[in-house]
Write a protein that holds these residues in place. Structure first.
Motif, PDB file in Angstrom:
ATOM      1  N   HIS A   1      17.511  75.425  19.680  1.00 38.92           N
ATOM      2  CA  HIS A   1      15.979  75.403  19.723  1.00 38.92           C
ATOM      3  C   HIS A   1      15.413  74.192  20.572  1.00 38.92           C
ATOM      4  O   HIS A   1      15.993  73.290  20.796  1.00 38.92           O
ATOM      5  CB  HIS A   1      15.369  75.023  18.387  1.00 38.92           C
ATOM      6  CG  HIS A   1      15.272  76.308  17.482  1.00 38.92           C
ATOM      7  ND1 HIS A   1      14.696  77.438  17.396  1.00 38.92           N
ATOM      8  CD2 HIS A   1      16.025  76.440  16.344  1.00 38.92           C
ATOM      9  CE1 HIS A   1      14.707  78.100  16.412  1.00 38.92           C
ATOM     10  NE2 HIS A   1      15.670  77.779  15.801  1.00 38.92           N
TER      11      HIS A   1
ATOM     12  N   VAL B   1      12.235  72.107  14.341  1.00 38.04           N
ATOM     13  CA  VAL B   1      12.426  73.281  13.589  1.00 38.04           C
ATOM     14  C   VAL B   1      11.719  72.824  12.203  1.00 38.04           C
ATOM     15  O   VAL B   1      11.628  71.979  11.703  1.00 38.04           O
ATOM     16  CB  VAL B   1      13.870  73.138  13.276  1.00 38.04           C
ATOM     17  CG1 VAL B   1      14.388  74.405  12.264  1.00 38.04           C
ATOM     18  CG2 VAL B   1      14.905  73.351  14.651  1.00 38.04           C
TER      19      VAL B   1
ATOM     20  N   SER C   1      10.676  77.654  14.569  1.00 34.47           N
ATOM     21  CA  SER C   1      10.536  76.709  15.206  1.00 34.47           C
ATOM     22  C   SER C   1       9.371  76.560  16.316  1.00 34.47           C
ATOM     23  O   SER C   1       8.635  77.539  16.374  1.00 34.47           O
ATOM     24  CB  SER C   1      11.832  76.480  16.419  1.00 34.47           C
ATOM     25  OG  SER C   1      11.777  75.377  17.357  1.00 34.47           O
TER      26      SER C   1
END
Length: 422
Positions: A116, A120, A136
């Motif tokens: 990501h 998150v 995310s």
């Protein structure tokens, strides 16, 4: 079904792997197959921290988890088998440093889920314990697969805005996401989108009913929605709040829905027709969180002014007000046996309260705001997360800190117990 229309059945269960452990239980005929499996698992292996995948078999055939016993081909006095797959007990955390982490409770080792490009917000585990789902800030949710000692990203589910929540269906074949882009989306496991449902504001949460028939959303536009999972069509719009709905949850028995709003109220709704049954009024402060007790009898509300309240879900009457915190209480969660409820607060403390007496039993301290709190399935352990960049494990009976899960570079905002095939 009226309250008196169920019967007690005596069912014998044994472990399918060895057959060496047997146990008889008296249970209601209207509980689900999954509930029966968990009851046997609790009784046969009470030392387990979390649940491995538990399936119930009759004559060698798997029974559907969501079916009630009376509809699953079972009868009074029958014998079933439990298939309980082995796995590793873990705690999974979500962090503002763009990563999720898996901490093994056996070895203490930590694995990071990197991929990501923004913080998150949450992580969900699939029913087969072989996949993870993360939500995310980077406008995506991601499906991860556990392959031996590695956790590999398999699918990226993209939105036009931040993804606030992402969870698997109970059957494990779908995932639902909620996004800043005003939508909730249902996805197949291959990453293709099945449908999109739009609100007139950001969607903070989406989740499945226990039978996977419905998806529930909570939105900035002041409404929640009950959506048919099969088609994406709206069954009911839950309207009436005067401000954003920041939390919505199905009751564990599948009959009710609770919503929490910045308008300082919670509301209880009938799941079947979306009719509001009660308005929960207590503290005159915005509601941060709403949740049911595992037996569906109580609703817990937490408030921005540091209070928390317990309501009877069948009368809407406030039965307890829990007064101790001096900053907003972010969430409330009940122990699986419904004996205590735990609160997480911005004042750097989590507290545990006896539901019957309303007395505080434990105080769990961090160095900064406590953002999340969760019980293990057996109820013996608690995990908390904090803005102090740690998660902590606690004994639920004594409040003694068992371990501090470090390695996060930013505030930790979510954690849960799980079992994975590591």
């Amino acid at each position: 079904m009226s309250d008196m229309s169920w019967e007690l059945w005596s069912i014998c269960g044994r472990m399918a792997i060895s057959g060496s452990h047997t146990l008889s239980l008296s249970v209601r005929n209207d509980i689900t197959v999954r509930s029966l499996g968990l009851k046997f698992s609790d009784a046969l292996q009470p030392q387990m921290v979390v649940a491995a995948t538990v399936r119930v078999l009759k004559d060698g055939l798997l029974l559907p988890d969501a079916a009630q016993l009376k509809d699953a081909g079972l009868a009074d006095g029958c014998i079933v088998e439990l298939l309980q797959t082995a796995g590793t007990d873990v705690v999974i955390t979500a962090c503002n440093d763009n990563a999720a982490r898996i901490f093994s409770l056996d070895s203490g080792q930590c694995s990071e889920l990197r991929g990501h490009f923004g913080q998150v917000y949450a992580c969900s585990v699939s029913p087969d314990n072989r996949h993870l789902l993360t939500a995310s800030e980077d406008k995506s949710a991601r499906i991860w697969e556990v392959l031996g000692d590695a956790v590999v990203e398999k699918r990226c589910l993209r939105h036009a805005g931040e993804v606030y929540s992402a969870v698997f269906s109970h059957c494990g074949n779908f995932a639902v996401t909620a996004s800043e882009d005003n939508s909730a989306c249902l996805w197949r496991m291959d990453g293709t989108q099945r449908w999109t449902f739009s609100h007139n504001g950001e969607v903070y949460l989406s989740t499945f009913s226990c039978d996977d028939e419905l998806v529930l959303t909570a939105s900035e536009d002041g409404s929640a929605a009950l959506i048919f999972a099969e088609t994406g069509e709206c069954q009911s719009m839950l309207v009436g709040h005067d401000s954003a709905v920041n939390r919505a949850e199905f009751s564990p028995d599948g009959c009710l829905v609770v919503t929490a709003s910045l308008d300082a109220t919670g509301r209880i709704w009938n799941r079947q027709d979306g009719v509001r049954t009660y308005i929960l009024r207590g503290s005159r402060s915005e509601v941060k969180y709403a949740s049911f007790s595992p037996d569906s009898k109580l609703v817990f509300l937490t408030h921005a002014n540091g209070t928390a309240e317990m309501f009877c879900s069948h009368t809407g009457i406030c039965t307890r007000t829990l007064l101790d915190h001096i900053e907003p209480v972010y969430m409330a969660v009940s122990c699986p046996n419904c004996r205590v409820v735990a609160l997480a607060s911005e004042d750097a403390r989590a507290t545990v309260w006896n539901i019957t007496s309303g007395q505080k039993e434990l105080t769990l301290e961090h160095a900064d705001a406590v953002t999340w709190i969760s019980f293990s399935r057996c109820g013996k352990f608690i995990v908390t997360t904090s803005w102090d960049c740690t998660a902590k494990l606690w004994y639920a009976d004594s409040g003694e800190c068992l371990d501090t899960l470090e390695g996060h570079a930013s505030p930790v905002i979510y954690a849960e117990f799980a079992t994975l095939y590591l």
